[in-house]
Design a protein around this motif. Structure first.
Motif, PDB file in Angstrom:
ATOM      1  N   LYS A   1       5.171  25.479  31.022  1.00  0.00           N
ATOM      2  CA  LYS A   1       4.371  26.675  30.752  1.00  0.00           C
ATOM      3  C   LYS A   1       5.199  27.719  30.024  1.00  0.00           C
ATOM      4  N   GLU A   2       6.467  27.861  30.432  1.00  0.00           N
ATOM      5  CA  GLU A   2       7.325  28.836  29.757  1.00  0.00           C
ATOM      6  C   GLU A   2       7.531  28.462  28.286  1.00  0.00           C
ATOM      7  N   ILE A   3       7.797  27.156  28.052  1.00  0.00           N
ATOM      8  CA  ILE A   3       8.068  26.736  26.673  1.00  0.00           C
ATOM      9  C   ILE A   3       6.828  26.913  25.808  1.00  0.00           C
ATOM     10  N   THR A   4       5.634  26.530  26.372  1.00  0.00           N
ATOM     11  CA  THR A   4       4.401  26.658  25.605  1.00  0.00           C
ATOM     12  C   THR A   4       4.089  28.109  25.295  1.00  0.00           C
ATOM     13  N   SER A   5       4.356  28.969  26.272  1.00  0.00           N
ATOM     14  CA  SER A   5       4.115  30.394  26.067  1.00  0.00           C
ATOM     15  C   SER A   5       5.017  30.934  24.964  1.00  0.00           C
TER      16      SER A   5
ATOM     17  N   PHE B   1      -3.391  24.923  25.728  1.00  0.00           N
ATOM     18  CA  PHE B   1      -2.586  24.200  26.711  1.00  0.00           C
ATOM     19  C   PHE B   1      -2.075  25.136  27.792  1.00  0.00           C
ATOM     20  N   VAL B   2      -1.747  26.380  27.423  1.00  0.00           N
ATOM     21  CA  VAL B   2      -1.209  27.295  28.429  1.00  0.00           C
ATOM     22  C   VAL B   2      -2.309  27.730  29.394  1.00  0.00           C
ATOM     23  N   ILE B   3      -3.563  27.827  28.904  1.00  0.00           N
ATOM     24  CA  ILE B   3      -4.665  28.148  29.815  1.00  0.00           C
ATOM     25  C   ILE B   3      -4.847  27.018  30.819  1.00  0.00           C
TER      26      ILE B   3
END
Lengths: 176, 145, 113
Positions: B66-70, B130-132
């Motif tokens: 999640k951190e990387i995608t954000s 993807f983050v949602i």
């Protein structure tokens, strides 16, 4: 082609009413999926392949997210006998629907009939977009050359929605 | 969310990379074919979502993902803004000027800046979707404990 | 004209659902149906009879009649945004369910915190 669209739209309206009145929330979701995939066929018939591709993926992802929300909550519809307040809401909604239908009928007179669209500003886009932007997909030419600032604004809304989801779903607070 | 059976896992393992490549194709050919950043981004997100659905949450480190995608999401919208601003330094007077030469229409390298815009909006849309999904999955895992 | 009217009837079905349902998920579904009808309306307005899809397959050929690219470009971005905003509504619904244990908006309104 117009008759085909009319048949599809009537089926979509019936599915929408089914989605609103279903007893089980899962069958309600399936009826909503019917409306969404019917919209894909409408887009293909209206010569909009880009929109059809986006809608078919978006509808699938929406259904996945909705089913995953229902998966760990209840799927029963609330069953309460109609009270005095329900009569007010139903009558109010029918009055509102009738009023808006009347005004829409008046507004529709200003539109051109279906299939006879006057390309005033878009005529310039359709004729010059290939030469000016170099993109043979005219939609992308409009989206990223003539109206790129609007598109950037919409990307900002997407960013805000993602930030909202992450803020709502945070369980633990920030560690001090 | 637990993983599914081994048949589903194997099929998804083979298909996910193909879906990803198809998404990249849609993004990169956005200015000559139907498709583009918004379309291909959702397909890219779908290739990751189907992996998580098949393998379950225990298989991946969701917090780190999640951190990387954000990070991807934030950086790509920043790059879009910089591309818009770069028109000012190239001698024009408004945002998002397509100042590169259009090239021969119909070929892959054409359209000035439009392929770059398509690429970065594709990354942004895919990362947002993807983050949602990841936020929802992490919330469900933490709430069920 | 029939098509415009039917499209608007779809919109009215959505409004009816938002006003009369008590379940949060049903309200989200009704809002989605309203969004669908608006997308369809924009695509219907931009249609030109006999027009091709807005793609120039061969740049050398003279101009052929295409459907209006402007409403389609508007709808293209809005479709993706609708997905994000719908997800946000659903996350609000799941958060409310976690707190109150029900999707009934009247019960949530009576419980107050």
């Amino acid at each position: 082609m117009e008759n085909l669209l009319v048949i599809l739209l009537v089926m979509m309206i019936v599915a929408a009413i089914m989605a609103i009145h279903a007893k089980d929330l899962l069958s309600s979701l399936i009826a909503q999926g019917f409306v969404g995939y019917g919209l894909v066929i409408c887009f293909i018939l209206l010569r909009a392949p880009d929109l059809a591709i986006v809608q078919i993926v978006v509808e699938t992802v929406t259904l996945i997210i909705m089913v995953s929300v229902l998966h760990d909550s209840t799927r029963k519809e609330i069953q309460v006998p109609a009270g005095k307040r329900d009569i007010y809401t139903y009558s109010l909604s029918f009055v509102l629907v009738g009023l808006m239908l009347y005004y829409f009928n008046r507004a529709i007179a200003t539109l051109n009939p279906f299939g006879d669209h006057a390309l005033r500003m878009s005529d310039f886009y359709a004729r010059e977009a290939v030469e000016l932007s170099g993109s043979t997909n005219l939609i992308k030419g409009v989206l990223w050359d003539f109206r790129a600032l609007d598109t950037f604004g919409e990307a900002t809304i997407l960013f805000a929605a993602a930030a909202g989801v992450m803020a709502i779903l945070r369980i633990k607070g920030r560690k001090e | 969310m637990r993983g599914m059976s081994i048949i589903v896992k194997k099929v998804v393992q083979l298909m996910s990379a193909l879906i990803f490549v198809f998404g990249l194709y849609i993004v990169s050919h956005g200015h000559i074919d139907p498709g583009g950043g918004f379309t291909g981004g959702v397909v890219l997100a779908g290739s990751f979502i189907v992996l998580i659905l098949a393998y379950g949450v225990d298989y991946f480190k969701l917090k780190k993902q999640k951190e990387i995608t954000s990070l991807f999401e934030n950086v790509s919208i920043l790059i879009l803004l910089l591309f818009g601003l770069s028109g000012l330094f190239a001698g024009s007077f408004y945002f998002f000027n397509n100042y590169l030469s259009p090239g021969a229409p119909g070929t892959l390298i054409s359209g000035g800046l439009i392929p770059f815009y398509n690429l970065f909006i594709g990354i942004k849309v895919g990362a947002t979707m993807f983050v949602i999904f990841l936020a929802l999955t992490i919330y469900k895992e933490e709430a069920s404990k | 004209m029939t098509l415009y009217l039917l499209c608007f009837v779809l919109f009215m079905v959505g409004i009816y659902g938002v006003l009369t349902r008590r379940n949060l998920i049903k309200i989200v579904i009704s809002l989605t149906i309203m969004e669908f009808s608006i997308f369809l309306m924009l695509a219907l307005v931009g249609y030109v009879s006999g027009g091709q899809a807005p793609l120039v397959l061969d740049p050398e050929t003279p101009y052929v009649q295409v459907v209006d690219p402007l409403p389609q470009a508007m709808v293209l971005t809005t479709l993706v945004i609708a997905l994000a905003t719908n997800s946000m509504l659903l996350t609000m619904a799941i958060r409310l369910y976690k707190k109150y244990g029900t999707f009934d908006i009247r019960k949530i309104n009576e419980l107050k915190g």
